[in-house]
Design a protein around this motif. Structure first.
Motif, mmCIF file in Angstrom:
data_model
loop_
_atom_site.group_PDB
_atom_site.id
_atom_site.type_symbol
_atom_site.label_atom_id
_atom_site.label_comp_id
_atom_site.label_asym_id
_atom_site.label_seq_id
_atom_site.Cartn_x
_atom_site.Cartn_y
_atom_site.Cartn_z
ATOM 1 N N LEU A 150 -0.791 4.530 -1.217
ATOM 2 C CA LEU A 150 -2.186 4.378 -0.797
ATOM 3 C C LEU A 150 -2.305 4.386 0.728
ATOM 4 C CD1 LEU A 150 -3.248 1.449 -3.170
ATOM 5 C CD2 LEU A 150 -3.738 3.891 -3.490
ATOM 6 N N ASP A 151 -3.512 4.653 1.203
ATOM 7 C CA ASP A 151 -3.833 4.582 2.618
ATOM 8 C C ASP A 151 -3.966 3.107 2.998
ATOM 9 O OD1 ASP A 151 -4.954 4.622 5.132
ATOM 10 O OD2 ASP A 151 -6.630 5.925 4.611
ATOM 11 N N THR A 152 -3.109 2.624 3.882
ATOM 12 C CA THR A 152 -3.131 1.214 4.276
ATOM 13 C C THR A 152 -4.470 0.819 4.883
ATOM 14 O OG1 THR A 152 -0.752 1.290 4.689
ATOM 15 C CG2 THR A 152 -1.959 -0.546 5.655
ATOM 16 N N THR A 153 -5.065 1.699 5.666
ATOM 17 C CA THR A 153 -6.364 1.419 6.280
ATOM 18 C C THR A 153 -7.433 1.212 5.213
ATOM 19 O OG1 THR A 153 -5.766 2.724 8.233
ATOM 20 C CG2 THR A 153 -8.104 2.286 7.887
ATOM 21 N N LEU A 213 -5.551 0.118 -8.040
ATOM 22 C CA LEU A 213 -6.254 1.176 -7.321
ATOM 23 C C LEU A 213 -5.534 2.514 -7.481
ATOM 24 C CD1 LEU A 213 -8.550 2.080 -5.515
ATOM 25 C CD2 LEU A 213 -7.217 1.327 -3.522
ATOM 26 N N ARG A 214 -4.195 2.506 -7.435
ATOM 27 C CA ARG A 214 -3.436 3.737 -7.665
ATOM 28 C C ARG A 214 -3.706 4.305 -9.058
ATOM 29 N NH1 ARG A 214 -1.755 7.399 -4.680
ATOM 30 N NH2 ARG A 214 -2.934 8.585 -6.196
ATOM 31 N N MET A 232 -14.726 7.882 -6.429
ATOM 32 C CA MET A 232 -14.841 7.490 -7.827
ATOM 33 C C MET A 232 -13.855 6.372 -8.169
ATOM 34 S SD MET A 232 -17.346 9.261 -8.872
ATOM 35 C CE MET A 232 -17.322 9.148 -10.673
ATOM 36 N N ALA A 233 -12.663 6.427 -7.576
ATOM 37 C CA ALA A 233 -11.667 5.388 -7.835
ATOM 38 C C ALA A 233 -12.135 4.033 -7.316
ATOM 39 C CB ALA A 233 -10.335 5.766 -7.199
ATOM 40 N N LEU A 234 -12.736 4.011 -6.140
ATOM 41 C CA LEU A 234 -13.270 2.763 -5.604
ATOM 42 C C LEU A 234 -14.378 2.223 -6.490
ATOM 43 C CD1 LEU A 234 -13.353 3.545 -1.771
ATOM 44 C CD2 LEU A 234 -11.872 1.888 -2.934
ATOM 45 N N GLY A 235 -15.210 3.114 -7.022
ATOM 46 C CA GLY A 235 -16.247 2.679 -7.949
ATOM 47 C C GLY A 235 -15.659 2.024 -9.184
ATOM 48 N N ARG A 236 -14.602 2.606 -9.705
ATOM 49 C CA ARG A 236 -13.924 1.996 -10.858
ATOM 50 C C ARG A 236 -13.378 0.613 -10.489
ATOM 51 N NH1 ARG A 236 -12.573 4.492 -15.568
ATOM 52 N NH2 ARG A 236 -12.775 6.758 -15.677
ATOM 53 N N SER A 260 0.838 -1.202 0.000
ATOM 54 C CA SER A 260 0.000 0.000 0.000
ATOM 55 C C SER A 260 0.876 1.256 0.000
ATOM 56 C CB SER A 260 -0.955 0.000 1.199
ATOM 57 O OG SER A 260 -0.259 -0.033 2.428
ATOM 58 N N ARG A 261 1.911 1.259 0.807
ATOM 59 C CA ARG A 261 2.813 2.414 0.833
ATOM 60 C C ARG A 261 3.619 2.532 -0.452
ATOM 61 N NH1 ARG A 261 1.268 1.870 5.692
ATOM 62 N NH2 ARG A 261 1.599 3.459 7.309
#
Length: 213
Positions: free
Chosen positions: A109-112, A170-171, A183-187, A104-105
């Motif tokens: 990205l946010d690890t959580t 995700l990135r 929007m990224a999560l939706g994709r 994630s890092r």
């Protein structure tokens, strides 16, 4: 990095996959089931994503000072306790958390958030398969192995390979959406602009929040 799946692990993932498909297990609730959509990628984007997948680096953290190392160890200990019911084996649990933290890092990205996404996508099941064929912890669609990997979709059941693909994808979606996480999560789920999936990930992420994340 060219990560190999052992013959034993390959046999295990095939057996698990066959069992899950035959039983109709979908990994997550039907309302949220989905997968990344295959879209045309510019050659430059494809090359950048392929490089992000392939570059070599082990999931072993390095720290510039003792305080950062202690913060990491606090995070690791706290989340290990929370994850115990999902992953009873201590070593498996620690290796999983170390990999999520590192990948994630690595992808910025946010690890959580990544932990929340994995909870929603696979409930932390290594061999999860969705109704549309998405695989593993982060439910990677097999076409990604062809588009930016080496073409071997069976490797998507390998822990670090799967999490690396998921974080890089995700990135990529975050970059396309100019940092808009919703929007990224939706994709990522193939449901761009709809609320159920992002909201589910946000809610799940709260289970993994920690001051040292």
């Amino acid at each position: 990095m060219r990560e190999l799946v052992s013959s034993g692990d390959r046999r295990q993932c095939l057996l698990h996959g066959a069992a899950l498909l035959s039983s109709g297990w979908l990994g997550i609730g039907a309302a949220l089931a989905g997968g990344q959509l295959e879209e045309p990628l510019a050659d430059s984007v494809r090359s950048a994503l392929s490089a992000a997948i392939a570059s070599s680096a082990p999931p072993v953290p390095e720290f510039s000072d003792t305080a950062k190392r202690l913060a990491y160890l606090r995070w690791l200990g706290a989340l290990s306790e929370r994850l115990k019911k999902k992953k009873p084996d201590f070593q498996t649990r620690i290796e999983f958390l170390q990999t999520v933290w590192y990948e994630s890092r690595r992808a910025g990205l946010d690890t959580t958030l990544v932990m929340g996404l994995i909870q929603v996508e696979s409930a932390f099941r290594k061999f999860a398969i969705s109704r549309v064929g998405a695989r593993g912890y982060m439910q990677i669609m097999p076409f990604w192995a062809r588009v930016i990997g080496d073409g071997d979709a069976s490797r998507l059941f390998h822990m670090q390979t799967n999490i690396r693909f998921g974080c890089v994808i995700l990135r990529h979606y975050l970059d396309r959406e100019r940092g808009d996480t919703f929007m990224a999560l939706g994709r990522y789920n193939g449901s761009r602009g709809k609320t159920p999936y992002p909201n589910a990930v946000y809610a799940a992420a709260k289970n993994w929040a920690h001051p040292d994340a």
